[in-house]
Design an enzyme around this catalytic site. Structure first.
Site, PDB file in Angstrom:
ATOM      1  N   GLU A 260       0.877  -1.245   0.033  1.00 15.79           N
ATOM      2  CA  GLU A 260       0.026   0.058   0.165  1.00 15.79           C
ATOM      3  C   GLU A 260       0.777   1.201  -0.043  1.00 15.79           C
ATOM      4  OE1 GLU A 260      -3.553   2.061   2.805  1.00 15.79           O
ATOM      5  OE2 GLU A 260      -2.133   0.280   3.739  1.00 15.79           O
ATOM      6  N   LYS A 316     -10.043   1.633  -3.157  1.00 13.09           N
ATOM      7  CA  LYS A 316     -10.336   1.207  -1.763  1.00 13.09           C
ATOM      8  C   LYS A 316     -11.918   1.877  -1.510  1.00 13.09           C
ATOM      9  CE  LYS A 316      -8.978   0.630   3.044  1.00 13.09           C
ATOM     10  NZ  LYS A 316      -8.138   1.137   4.039  1.00 13.09           N
ATOM     11  N   CYS A 368      -5.513  -2.957   2.978  1.00 10.26           N
ATOM     12  CA  CYS A 368      -5.359  -2.760   4.590  1.00 10.26           C
ATOM     13  C   CYS A 368      -6.396  -3.469   5.440  1.00 10.26           C
ATOM     14  CB  CYS A 368      -5.087  -1.415   4.805  1.00 10.26           C
ATOM     15  SG  CYS A 368      -4.395  -1.156   6.350  1.00 10.26           S
TER      16      CYS A 368
END
Length: 496
Positions: A260, A316, A368
């Site tokens: 990330e 995301k 994440c």
């Protein structure tokens, strides 16, 4: 005798605090999964002697014990990387713990307010799982330390591809409440416990099947200092580190993955670096990296993009409050340094995105924190033959947070019968097979890489097909007899 044991409310609160701490011990790195039923048994014991308000307070103390011990890494994120002093960091961490503990307070208050003692062992377990569901979704959700997460290595693990983490939570809760009833010499409770724990031995070991070909992947771990990451020196260091690690991979690697925001810059600024690296890669080697994108409307996205023969991008969807966006921004922005973290104004990507196509793989992505949401990952897995999660666990420091995070990623692999590639900034970077076993793992806090072979998996597990709604419905049905019984008691009291 257990049937004669009565706890004063004050002693019950202490027991609840201990039970919360025991729940933390079920998770990584301790992995004492058998303590889960013990913790639930302690919470169930004496619950019907309490008023709704006392039950709520008992639930709150459980939450304080669990979150206070199990999410202590929040202090690291706030103090070490959030530019916040010790006193304020302690206050904010305590506020975080005390607020999340309210979920258990609400759960037990509703349980005592709405249900009676009829079939209590079943109704309490169902109510507990519904409380976990509430915690998963209310106010953006926080499904950390769910009871079921502990069972990726326990005899209950074969239940995961059948019903997912909430099924594991329900069985854990039932084991705890039925265990108390068994100690009260209600022997049928023992038979029910035995059935729940013996069924997994009859379940298939694997619900999905591998393709004939394998793909060689390399996951890179830059181990870059978080505090200087977004400075000009940090950006140069990141570019140099990931360029060097990429060049060190052999020509036989089909897919290279960076974590990330591996390059702490916007995609448009990172393109020269990525283009230079692409020019040095074999033509059949693909590269995926986490990056920050900005669209034509000025919105920022936490994304995964590809270099080389890659089709698709992932943005995301489920953002972390305060870390990636700021609730009540007009009131909080600028109030303290923690509310002004770099890149804390992201927008959400589209729901149910198509998989990224790279190296012959259809890749379902989760960035994440998204990997801890079982039904979000299910949506990614249905159209994918492998799962990818990239993360920056530097925010956790040297706490137990990254190990808990890894454990939940492992359970997602078992639930969906898919390999999971997990690339992180400083650990734990790992390759996880469809049984949740780690086939390759990088040491934490080192600049390094790992290589391993992964296999595209075909077919869907029962859980991937349905998601969690069947166990949610079952939990609600388990609570129903208690609600009906409570109404009958109230009706009879009015007649008298």
């Amino acid at each position: 005798m257990m049937s004669e044991l009565r706890l004063t409310p004050s002693l019950g609160y202490l027991v609840a605090l201990i039970a919360g701490c025991l729940t933390t011990l079920t998770a990584s790195p301790f992995e004492l999964w058998w303590l889960g039923p013990v913790a639930i048994g302690l919470m169930y014991l004496g619950i019907h002697a309490l008023t709704p308000s006392q039950a709520a307070f008992k639930g709150w103390w459980y939450g304080v014990g669990m979150f206070g011990s199990g999410t202590s890494w929040v202090y690291v994120s706030i103090h070490d990387y959030g530019y916040t002093g010790v006193s304020l960091a302690v206050f904010l961490t305590a506020l975080f713990v005390a607020t999340l503990a309210l979920f258990f307070a609400v759960t037990l208050w509703l349980y005592r307010r709405l249900t009676g003692p009829y079939l209590a062992a079943l109704t309490f377990a169902g109510a507990w799982v519904l409380g976990e569901v509430l915690r998963t979704y209310a106010f953006t959700g926080f499904p950390w330390l769910l009871l079921g997460n502990a069972h990726v290595d326990s005899p209950l693990a074969p239940w995961a591809p059948v019903g997912g983490v909430y099924t594991l939570s329900l069985i854990t809760a039932l084991t705890g409440t039925l265990g108390v009833e068994f100690l009260r010499r209600r022997w049928s409770a023992g038979a029910m416990i035995a059935a729940l724990w013996l069924v997994p031995f009859a379940l298939p070991e694997q619900w999905t099947s591998p393709r004939d070909t394998t793909t060689r992947v390399a996951l890179l771990q830059g181990n870059l200092p978080q505090l200087i990451k977004w400075t000009s020196d940090g950006q140069r260091n990141a570019a140099n580190t990931y360029t060097r690690l990429t060049h060190a991979q052999g020509d036989d690697v089909d897919l290279i993955v960076w974590p990330e925001t591996a390059l702490p810059m916007l995609e448009m600024d990172a393109l020269p670096v990525l283009e230079r690296i692409q020019a040095t890669l074999p033509s059949d080697t693909a590269l995926l990296t986490g990056i920050v994108q900005r669209d034509e409307h000025g919105r920022f996205f936490n994304s995964v993009i590809g270099v080389g023969d890659v089709d698709g991008v992932y943005r995301k969807e489920h953002l972390v409050p305060f870390g990636e966006y700021l609730p009540l921004e007009s009131l909080l922005r600028g109030l303290i340094a923690f509310f002004d973290l770099p890149m804390s104004s992201f927008s959400s990507g589209e729901a149910d995105p198509a998989p990224i196509q790279a190296a012959g793989l259809a890749i379902g992505s989760a960035i994440c924190y998204e990997i801890v949401y079982p039904d979000l990952v299910v949506e990614r897995a249905r159209d994918a033959d492998i799962l990818l999660t990239v993360s920056n666990d530097t925010w956790f420091g040297e706490s137990i947070g990254p190990l808990q995070h890894l454990q939940m990623a492992r359970l997602r692999a078992v639930e969906n019968g898919r390999y999971v590639m997990r690339a992180t900034s400083n650990g734990v970077t790992a390759i996880i097979d469809p049984q949740g076993r780690i086939t390759a793992r990088a040491p934490q806090f080192e600049t390094t890489s790992i290589q391993a072979e992964v296999t595209a998996m075909e077919g869907l597990t029962p859980f991937t097909r349905t998601g969690s709604w069947p166990v949610w419905l079952l939990s609600a049905l388990l609570v129903l007899p208690g609600i009906i019984g409570k109404k009958e008691v109230i009706r009879d009291e009015k007649k008298e």
